[in-house]
Design a protein around this motif. Sequence first.
Motif, PDB file in Angstrom:
ATOM      1  N   ARG A  93       0.816  -1.058  -0.115  1.00  0.00           N
ATOM      2  CA  ARG A  93       0.008   0.174  -0.050  1.00  0.00           C
ATOM      3  C   ARG A  93       1.000   1.091   0.108  1.00  0.00           C
ATOM      4  O   ARG A  93       2.058   1.139   0.374  1.00  0.00           O
ATOM      5  N   THR A  94       0.150   2.364  -0.324  1.00  0.00           N
ATOM      6  CA  THR A  94       0.914   3.756  -0.368  1.00  0.00           C
ATOM      7  C   THR A  94       0.751   4.201   0.946  1.00  0.00           C
ATOM      8  O   THR A  94       0.196   3.499   1.806  1.00  0.00           O
ATOM      9  N   GLU A  95       1.699   5.222   1.255  1.00  0.00           N
ATOM     10  CA  GLU A  95       1.676   5.754   2.793  1.00  0.00           C
ATOM     11  C   GLU A  95       0.340   6.244   3.222  1.00  0.00           C
ATOM     12  O   GLU A  95      -0.165   6.032   4.260  1.00  0.00           O
ATOM     13  N   TYR A  96      -0.407   6.991   2.094  1.00  0.00           N
ATOM     14  CA  TYR A  96      -1.785   7.606   2.496  1.00  0.00           C
ATOM     15  C   TYR A  96      -2.757   6.188   2.713  1.00  0.00           C
ATOM     16  O   TYR A  96      -3.537   6.290   3.604  1.00  0.00           O
ATOM     17  N   GLN A  97      -2.644   5.164   1.809  1.00  0.00           N
ATOM     18  CA  GLN A  97      -3.612   4.022   1.918  1.00  0.00           C
ATOM     19  C   GLN A  97      -3.440   3.286   3.280  1.00  0.00           C
ATOM     20  O   GLN A  97      -4.518   3.003   4.061  1.00  0.00           O
ATOM     21  N   LEU A  98      -2.180   3.372   3.825  1.00  0.00           N
ATOM     22  CA  LEU A  98      -1.958   2.648   5.139  1.00  0.00           C
ATOM     23  C   LEU A  98      -2.394   3.683   6.341  1.00  0.00           C
ATOM     24  O   LEU A  98      -3.094   3.197   7.204  1.00  0.00           O
ATOM     25  N   ARG A  99      -2.204   5.001   6.131  1.00  0.00           N
ATOM     26  CA  ARG A  99      -2.785   5.843   7.026  1.00  0.00           C
ATOM     27  C   ARG A  99      -4.210   5.642   7.296  1.00  0.00           C
ATOM     28  O   ARG A  99      -4.914   5.667   8.462  1.00  0.00           O
ATOM     29  N   GLU A 100      -4.887   5.762   5.983  1.00  0.00           N
ATOM     30  CA  GLU A 100      -6.485   5.545   6.190  1.00  0.00           C
ATOM     31  C   GLU A 100      -6.811   4.221   6.668  1.00  0.00           C
ATOM     32  O   GLU A 100      -7.950   4.314   7.436  1.00  0.00           O
ATOM     33  N   LYS A 101      -6.063   3.236   6.418  1.00  0.00           N
ATOM     34  CA  LYS A 101      -6.461   1.932   7.072  1.00  0.00           C
ATOM     35  C   LYS A 101      -6.251   1.805   8.597  1.00  0.00           C
ATOM     36  O   LYS A 101      -7.124   1.391   9.270  1.00  0.00           O
ATOM     37  N   LEU A 102      -5.034   2.730   8.936  1.00  0.00           N
ATOM     38  CA  LEU A 102      -4.978   2.497  10.468  1.00  0.00           C
ATOM     39  C   LEU A 102      -6.135   3.465  11.284  1.00  0.00           C
ATOM     40  O   LEU A 102      -6.560   3.097  12.400  1.00  0.00           O
ATOM     41  N   LEU A 103      -6.378   4.330  10.603  1.00  0.00           N
ATOM     42  CA  LEU A 103      -7.559   5.187  11.059  1.00  0.00           C
ATOM     43  C   LEU A 103      -8.711   4.542  10.964  1.00  0.00           C
ATOM     44  O   LEU A 103      -9.570   4.873  12.211  1.00  0.00           O
ATOM     45  N   GLN A 104      -9.107   3.837  10.158  1.00  0.00           N
ATOM     46  CA  GLN A 104     -10.251   3.110  10.159  1.00  0.00           C
ATOM     47  C   GLN A 104     -10.232   2.149  11.457  1.00  0.00           C
ATOM     48  O   GLN A 104     -11.339   1.766  11.943  1.00  0.00           O
ATOM     49  N   ASN A 105      -9.283   1.314  11.697  1.00  0.00           N
ATOM     50  CA  ASN A 105      -8.923   0.455  12.592  1.00  0.00           C
ATOM     51  C   ASN A 105      -9.040   1.157  14.165  1.00  0.00           C
ATOM     52  O   ASN A 105      -8.952   0.507  15.121  1.00  0.00           O
ATOM     53  N   GLY A 106      -8.971   2.566  14.073  1.00  0.00           N
ATOM     54  CA  GLY A 106      -9.203   3.437  15.221  1.00  0.00           C
ATOM     55  C   GLY A 106      -8.191   3.910  16.053  1.00  0.00           C
ATOM     56  O   GLY A 106      -8.195   3.991  17.354  1.00  0.00           O
ATOM     57  N   TYR A 107      -6.792   3.770  15.418  1.00  0.00           N
ATOM     58  CA  TYR A 107      -5.618   4.054  16.111  1.00  0.00           C
ATOM     59  C   TYR A 107      -5.610   5.719  15.954  1.00  0.00           C
ATOM     60  O   TYR A 107      -6.099   6.295  15.058  1.00  0.00           O
ATOM     61  N   PRO A 108      -5.273   6.251  17.076  1.00  0.00           N
ATOM     62  CA  PRO A 108      -4.902   7.723  17.271  1.00  0.00           C
ATOM     63  C   PRO A 108      -3.840   8.133  16.362  1.00  0.00           C
ATOM     64  O   PRO A 108      -3.077   7.378  15.879  1.00  0.00           O
ATOM     65  N   GLU A 109      -3.901   9.617  15.763  1.00  0.00           N
ATOM     66  CA  GLU A 109      -2.690   9.989  15.094  1.00  0.00           C
ATOM     67  C   GLU A 109      -1.516   9.839  15.249  1.00  0.00           C
ATOM     68  O   GLU A 109      -0.575   9.390  14.650  1.00  0.00           O
ATOM     69  N   GLU A 110      -1.271  10.108  16.821  1.00  0.00           N
ATOM     70  CA  GLU A 110       0.188  10.001  17.341  1.00  0.00           C
ATOM     71  C   GLU A 110       0.692   8.381  17.079  1.00  0.00           C
ATOM     72  O   GLU A 110       2.016   8.296  16.759  1.00  0.00           O
TER      73      GLU A 110
END
Length: 208
Positions: free
Chosen positions: A74-91
């Motif tokens: 995945r791209t960096e953007y796609q991975l970020r979006e996936k982790l956000l969907q999984n409920g992880y905080p930004e930091e």
Amino acid sequence: MHYIVTEYKELGKGRVELCLNESIRFCLYRKEASAFHLKETSELTEEEYQQLIHEVIGKRATKRAMHILERQERTEYQLREKLLQNGYPEESIEDAIDYVKYYHYVDDLRYAKTFIRYHQEKRSRRRLYNDLRQKGISTDVITRSLEEEFFSDERQQIMDLIEKKGFSADTADQKEYRKMYQFLMRRGFKGADIMAVMRYSSQAYCEL
């Protein structure tokens, strides 16, 4: 700075969802919440918060990121979006992204080059550019990747697609002509190139 637990909700399977200061949301296992003495209205110091976000949730986000990448690049953007969907905080997500980028498990330049090599026979330069932008890759990375990897002759690509579709400019009616033109436009080819190839294919047919 102090952080107050403004929401505490049981999720089942030994997990709880918390909200700090009415804005920072994340999930923990019940044992982890107990270790930090977290419940409704309890407080965390800045030191405790940093420990929780980076040493507990950050490490879990990194493991989750690795699991996601094992299944599909995945791209960096796609991975970020996936982790956000999984409920992880930004930091915590930043911790995970820093880790996978450091070890090149995520590499947008590599991703873009591979994508271009794989798809360039059937997609125009413009279509490849737009596809990669939608995946969150920066314009600089896309431009560099196209310069280094895109070698296709777009008019030859159009000719190959026309032949593959069994289209003949000499026998096609207006509806078929328009349908082929729109198909090629959706692939990202320029209208002028499409028309030039169609005219050429018709002339070539007449010369046979």
